[in-house]
Design an enzyme around this catalytic site. Structure first.
Site, PDB file in Angstrom:
ATOM      1  N   HIS A  16       0.807  -1.226   0.017  1.00 44.27           N
ATOM      2  CA  HIS A  16       0.123   0.002  -0.114  1.00 44.27           C
ATOM      3  C   HIS A  16       0.972   0.911  -0.011  1.00 44.27           C
ATOM      4  O   HIS A  16       0.461   2.282  -0.532  1.00 44.27           O
ATOM      5  CB  HIS A  16      -1.244   0.026   1.286  1.00 44.27           C
ATOM      6  CG  HIS A  16      -0.126   0.016   2.510  1.00 44.27           C
ATOM      7  ND1 HIS A  16       0.298  -1.112   3.132  1.00 44.27           N
ATOM      8  CD2 HIS A  16       0.060   1.076   3.370  1.00 44.27           C
ATOM      9  CE1 HIS A  16       0.892  -1.173   4.140  1.00 44.27           C
ATOM     10  NE2 HIS A  16       0.858   0.549   4.428  1.00 44.27           N
ATOM     11  N   GLY A  78       7.201   1.056   1.789  1.00 44.34           N
ATOM     12  CA  GLY A  78       7.576   2.076   2.449  1.00 44.34           C
ATOM     13  C   GLY A  78       8.931   2.197   2.286  1.00 44.34           C
ATOM     14  O   GLY A  78       9.503   3.465   2.165  1.00 44.34           O
ATOM     15  N   SER A  79      10.044   1.258   2.987  1.00 44.00           N
ATOM     16  CA  SER A  79      11.111   1.423   2.775  1.00 44.00           C
ATOM     17  C   SER A  79      11.785   0.499   1.974  1.00 44.00           C
ATOM     18  O   SER A  79      13.101   0.580   1.596  1.00 44.00           O
ATOM     19  CB  SER A  79      11.646   0.835   4.213  1.00 44.00           C
ATOM     20  OG  SER A  79      11.258  -0.669   4.392  1.00 44.00           O
ATOM     21  N   ASN A  81      12.558  -2.589   2.301  1.00 43.67           N
ATOM     22  CA  ASN A  81      13.245  -3.637   3.025  1.00 43.67           C
ATOM     23  C   ASN A  81      12.496  -5.015   3.147  1.00 43.67           C
ATOM     24  O   ASN A  81      13.146  -5.978   2.436  1.00 43.67           O
ATOM     25  CB  ASN A  81      13.633  -3.212   4.451  1.00 43.67           C
ATOM     26  CG  ASN A  81      14.917  -2.279   4.463  1.00 43.67           C
ATOM     27  OD1 ASN A  81      15.716  -2.574   3.858  1.00 43.67           O
ATOM     28  ND2 ASN A  81      14.626  -1.248   5.176  1.00 43.67           N
ATOM     29  N   GLY A  82      11.403  -4.851   3.533  1.00 40.19           N
ATOM     30  CA  GLY A  82      10.532  -6.308   3.430  1.00 40.19           C
ATOM     31  C   GLY A  82      10.315  -6.769   2.138  1.00 40.19           C
ATOM     32  O   GLY A  82      10.132  -8.010   1.739  1.00 40.19           O
ATOM     33  N   GLU A  83       9.906  -5.848   1.193  1.00 41.48           N
ATOM     34  CA  GLU A  83       9.896  -6.294  -0.223  1.00 41.48           C
ATOM     35  C   GLU A  83      11.000  -6.891  -0.867  1.00 41.48           C
ATOM     36  O   GLU A  83      11.177  -7.945  -1.559  1.00 41.48           O
ATOM     37  CB  GLU A  83       9.368  -5.072  -1.079  1.00 41.48           C
ATOM     38  CG  GLU A  83       7.952  -4.434  -0.601  1.00 41.48           C
ATOM     39  CD  GLU A  83       8.121  -3.592   0.522  1.00 41.48           C
ATOM     40  OE1 GLU A  83       6.928  -3.748   1.233  1.00 41.48           O
ATOM     41  OE2 GLU A  83       8.972  -3.256   0.964  1.00 41.48           O
ATOM     42  N   HIS A 110      27.622  -5.001 -10.709  1.00 39.14           N
ATOM     43  CA  HIS A 110      28.658  -6.253  -9.904  1.00 39.14           C
ATOM     44  C   HIS A 110      27.744  -7.192  -9.659  1.00 39.14           C
ATOM     45  O   HIS A 110      28.301  -8.242  -9.298  1.00 39.14           O
ATOM     46  CB  HIS A 110      28.959  -5.452  -8.649  1.00 39.14           C
ATOM     47  CG  HIS A 110      30.014  -4.486  -8.843  1.00 39.14           C
ATOM     48  ND1 HIS A 110      30.869  -3.703  -7.798  1.00 39.14           N
ATOM     49  CD2 HIS A 110      30.518  -3.790  -9.937  1.00 39.14           C
ATOM     50  CE1 HIS A 110      31.444  -2.857  -8.294  1.00 39.14           C
ATOM     51  NE2 HIS A 110      31.486  -2.749  -9.707  1.00 39.14           N
ATOM     52  N   ARG A 121       8.255   5.600   0.401  1.00 34.84           N
ATOM     53  CA  ARG A 121       8.326   6.900   1.263  1.00 34.84           C
ATOM     54  C   ARG A 121       9.627   7.349   1.676  1.00 34.84           C
ATOM     55  O   ARG A 121       9.708   8.337   2.412  1.00 34.84           O
ATOM     56  CB  ARG A 121       7.932   6.339   2.766  1.00 34.84           C
ATOM     57  CG  ARG A 121       6.300   5.913   2.669  1.00 34.84           C
ATOM     58  CD  ARG A 121       5.991   5.300   4.003  1.00 34.84           C
ATOM     59  NE  ARG A 121       4.314   4.728   4.051  1.00 34.84           N
ATOM     60  CZ  ARG A 121       3.754   4.041   4.588  1.00 34.84           C
ATOM     61  NH1 ARG A 121       4.314   3.532   5.719  1.00 34.84           N
ATOM     62  NH2 ARG A 121       2.462   3.866   4.636  1.00 34.84           N
ATOM     63  N   ARG A 145      35.284 -11.748 -11.842  1.00 30.93           N
ATOM     64  CA  ARG A 145      35.250 -11.864 -10.214  1.00 30.93           C
ATOM     65  C   ARG A 145      33.792 -11.475 -10.014  1.00 30.93           C
ATOM     66  O   ARG A 145      33.376 -12.395  -8.790  1.00 30.93           O
ATOM     67  CB  ARG A 145      36.068 -10.654  -9.713  1.00 30.93           C
ATOM     68  CG  ARG A 145      35.610  -9.380  -9.787  1.00 30.93           C
ATOM     69  CD  ARG A 145      36.356  -8.097  -9.441  1.00 30.93           C
ATOM     70  NE  ARG A 145      35.924  -6.976 -10.062  1.00 30.93           N
ATOM     71  CZ  ARG A 145      35.751  -5.793  -9.246  1.00 30.93           C
ATOM     72  NH1 ARG A 145      35.980  -6.034  -8.110  1.00 30.93           N
ATOM     73  NH2 ARG A 145      35.473  -4.735 -10.012  1.00 30.93           N
ATOM     74  N   ARG A 149      31.470 -14.669  -7.984  1.00 29.14           N
ATOM     75  CA  ARG A 149      30.857 -14.647  -6.779  1.00 29.14           C
ATOM     76  C   ARG A 149      29.517 -14.810  -6.648  1.00 29.14           C
ATOM     77  O   ARG A 149      28.941 -15.541  -6.013  1.00 29.14           O
ATOM     78  CB  ARG A 149      30.925 -13.200  -6.162  1.00 29.14           C
ATOM     79  CG  ARG A 149      32.408 -12.787  -5.874  1.00 29.14           C
ATOM     80  CD  ARG A 149      32.888 -11.162  -5.873  1.00 29.14           C
ATOM     81  NE  ARG A 149      34.071 -10.940  -5.635  1.00 29.14           N
ATOM     82  CZ  ARG A 149      34.776  -9.965  -5.806  1.00 29.14           C
ATOM     83  NH1 ARG A 149      33.912  -8.779  -6.250  1.00 29.14           N
ATOM     84  NH2 ARG A 149      36.020  -9.734  -5.403  1.00 29.14           N
TER      85      ARG A 149
END
Length: 164
Positions: A16, A78-79, A81-83, A110, A121, A145, A149
């Site tokens: 949302h 919103g941030s 992060n969770g997504e 990279h 947000r 490289r 990785r």
């Protein structure tokens, strides 16, 4: 404007908190020739649960890539992060949280990130659009490289063992 087949298909999902940004990006990217697949949500719900939307978008990226179709993903919240965490639970996804131009570009250069997470947000529409455009346009460097990785991460993902 019809989509440009030389551009990757873009799968987008949000919660949302990112709906305004998502709607803006769908229009913006379509106007630039991207085929955009919106994985939701379709309507605003302040109590929605983003994992299904983000996992569905990430799964679609993997499915397209496995079929030989260039595809990238965008997950918004919103941030972010969770997504990003939700998207990274899908095998084959390398989702990166971009918070400035450098992180957006380096995720592709990279890490060959195939999903970008943005906090709706955390940025203005213009700034977020700039980050998304940079991510989508930046190629993977193909440096040995970085290939090495990424292969180690993929090996752990498939076998559960940490190489080297």
């Amino acid at each position: 404007m019809p989509s440009n087949p030389s551009l990757p298909r873009v799968h987008i999902a949000t919660d949302h908190a990112g709906m305004e940004l998502s709607a803006h990006l769908v229009r913006h990217l379509a106007s630039r020739g991207y085929e955009v697949v919106d994985h939701g949500p379709k309507e605003y719900d302040p109590l929605d649960d983003y994992p299904a939307f983000c996992i569905n978008a990430a799964t679609a990226v993997v499915t397209d890539q496995a079929a030989g179709r260039p595809a990238l993903g965008i997950v918004l919240g919103g941030s972010g992060n969770g997504e990003q965490i939700a998207a990274n639970k899908v095998g084959g996804i390398r989702a990166a949280l971009a918070w400035n131009l450098s992180t957006a570009k380096l995720a592709r250069q990279h890490n060959d990130a195939n999903v970008v997470a943005i906090g709706g947000r955390q940025h203005t529409l213009d700034d977020a659009t700039t980050l998304i455009d940079a991510f989508l346009q930046e190629p993977f460097s193909e440096d040995e490289r970085h290939l090495r990785r990424i292969a180690k991460i993929a090996q752990y993902e498939t076998t559960g063992t940490v190489p080297g």
